[in-house]
Motif scaffolding. Structure first.
Motif: not given
Length: 549
Positions: A60-87
């Motif tokens: 995630l840190a290596a690909n942070a440039s894809l989503f960290v600049d836009d807060a909304r995109v960043c939140n959506d991306t992390l929410v999507d990852l949380g759903e894909r990895f429920p643990n």
């Protein structure tokens, strides 16, 4: 005998039982080591999970440039990852001020994060993985990984966390043990969190002592903690360790049988050894020795028992040789006894012959003196021959008491005095009466002749001093006095003054008194004619010690 042999073999039995117990203990320890190796897989599984958590943070840190600049995109991306990895519990992006810029949970956005992992990742510029006991974004302890981003000059970090308890429960499924516990500790032995079965006070105390020693003393193998076993291995070297403990399963019937066999077999071998030793000692030592004892008694009685000798045919060679030696010795001693008995009989026969000849010679001398005294024309000559005859009789009486009585060391002086006095009074043919007060007194055989002449001369002096025809009385006293001395007294209340003819008898008394170291206290007084005190015989001087070479 069996009890003594049992005590003698008791140390061997104890050692055998200890060996059996040690074998059982080593077998149990080996089994627990194998369990420990299996439990170490749990640590490896946890280490793999943490590696995956760190790799996720790095990705995630290596690909942070894809989503960290836009807060909304960043939140959506992390929410999507949380759903894909429920643990995964939390996925956050932390800005340079340690605040959450975006997260998979909206409530986490804007929270201030103070964690050593964030500080390590920011200062070192590399990812950090660890355990967080009191996280800001979670109510439960978590495992977290933080990786720095490479988005321009900004010092941002990506954090990923996972709840500790579900993770520990999942990795514990690798273990086949039922009653287990897991304890996370740091490199100083401080307990961070624990899961699983509780420990007793004693086990807890031993665990605390073990952890207090520090990571440098922790071994990789299984070890006992009270009633349980445990294994400890590093999750992160010198930083995080996982201790896995388990309670050994109850013994099965087969295991109990093996333990009982391990204890009973040495005991059975010990009993067999005691029985074998008792049998060997009884058959080859005790019984032959008892037979030898009976044979020795029989040999002592001069008997030969061939039946008991046959019992030694199966005895050890040494005992059979001892029996032959005893038989030869008994035969030799028996021959010597026969020769000694024969020599003793010859000696006694010779002694009787000598005594008989001496007695005959003395009787012949007395007869000759008696004939000469009767045929003497001179009264003085007749009196002298008569006195010589009396002295020969005294010597014959002493000889009889010495040899005929069989005495060797001592002689009964009272019996000797009584016989001498009766013989002398009877030989005079007068009506003098003899009164004797004689106590049992014994003297050395070597002094018997001197005693006899003292008694004889004293009685003869009394007879010469006592007038005939008046029924005079002569008192003879013999008794023991103080310190072993002997008192001899011859008195007569009717005696006249001692005649001058008694001078030779007085000289003899003085001579024999000097020989015996006696003290003549009265010799011519009336009515006491003579009193003599004879001291005890001196003890023989000890033989001189042989000179040293």
């Amino acid at each position: 005998m069996a009890a003594l042999l049992g005590l003698a073999f008791l140390p061997a039995g104890v050692i055998a039982m200890q060996a059996g117990l040690s074998a059982v203990s080593e077998r149990q320890a080996g089994f627990q080591q194998s369990v420990g190796a299996q439990e170490a897989l749990v640590v490896g599984e946890l280490r793999e999970e943490l590696i995956q958590l760190r790799e996720m943070a790095r990705t995630l840190a290596a690909n942070a440039s894809l989503f960290v600049d836009d807060a909304r995109v960043c939140n959506d991306t992390l929410v999507d990852l949380g759903e894909r990895f429920p643990n995964i519990a939390n996925i956050v992006v932390i800005d340079a001020s340690a605040r959450v810029r975006c997260a998979n949970h909206a409530a986490a956005v804007g929270q201030h994060i103070e964690s050593p992992l964030v500080e390590t990742a920011t200062s070192a510029g590399r990812s950090a993985v660890g355990f967080v006991r009191s996280p800001v974004l979670s109510a439960m302890p978590v495992f977290a990984a933080v990786a720095p981003t490479s988005v321009g000059p900004r010092s941002w970090n990506v954090g990923v966390s996972r709840a500790a308890q579900p993770l520990m429960e999942r990795v514990a499924q690798v273990s086949s043990q039922r009653d287990t516990y897991s304890i996370l500790v740091d490199g100083q032995g401080q307990v961070l969190v624990r899961f699983g079965m509780p420990l007793s006070r004693g086990d807890e105390r031993e665990l605390t002592e073990f952890l207090r020693e520090g990571a440098t003393t922790w071994s990789g193998g299984a070890f006992a903690i009270g009633s349980s076993w445990a294994v400890i291995a590093p999750v992160q070297e010198n930083a995080l360790y996982l201790l896995r403990g388990w309670r050994p399963a109850p013994l099965t019937w087969s295991e109990r049988g093996e333990i009982a066999l391990a204890l009973a077999l040495p005991l059975l071998l010990w009993l067999i050894a005691v029985a074998a030793a008792w049998w060997a000692v009884e058959v080859y030592v005790a019984r032959p020795l008892s037979v030898l004892e009976d044979l020795a008694r029989a040999y002592a009685r001069g008997q030969t028992t061939y039946g008991e000798e046959m019992l030694l045919r199966g005895a050890p060679m040494e005992l059979a040789s001892l029996r032959r030696t005893m038989a030869a010795m008994a035969k030799t001693l028996s021959g010597r006894e026969l020769r000694l008995a024969e020599a003793l009989r010859e000696e006694r026969t010779l002694l009787r012959e000598v005594h008989h000849r001496v007695k005959n010679n003395l009787q012949m001398m007395a007869s000759i003196l008696s004939i000469q005294s009767r045929s003497a024309e001179d009264e003085a000559e007749a009196r002298g021959l008569a006195r010589a005859n009396e002295r020969v009789h005294v010597l014959a009486i002493a000889h009889t008491h010495i040899y005929a009585s069989g005495e060797v060391h001592e002689i009964a002086l009272d019996e000797l005095a009584a016989e001498i006095a009766r013989t002398l009074v009877g030989s005079r043919g007068s009506d003098v009466r003899l009164k004797s007060e004689l106590e049992p007194v014994r003297a050395e055989v070597d002094e018997a002749v001197a005693f006899a002449f003292l008694i004889g001369e004293a009685v003869c002096i009394a007879l010469d001093a006592t007038p005939a025809g008046k029924g005079a009385i002569i008192n003879l006293a013999l008794k023991g006095v103080s310190e072993g001395a002997i008192f001899l007294g011859v008195t007569s209340p009717d005696a006249d003054t001692v005649a001058p003819t008694a001078s030779s008898a007085l000289r003899l008394i003085q001579a024999f008194a000097r020989q015996l170291n006696a003290n003549v206290t009265s010799c011519q007084a009336t009515p006491t004619l003579i009193e003599i005190t004879i001291p005890p015989a001196a003890a023989p001087a000890p033989a001189p010690a042989p000179a040293e070479a």
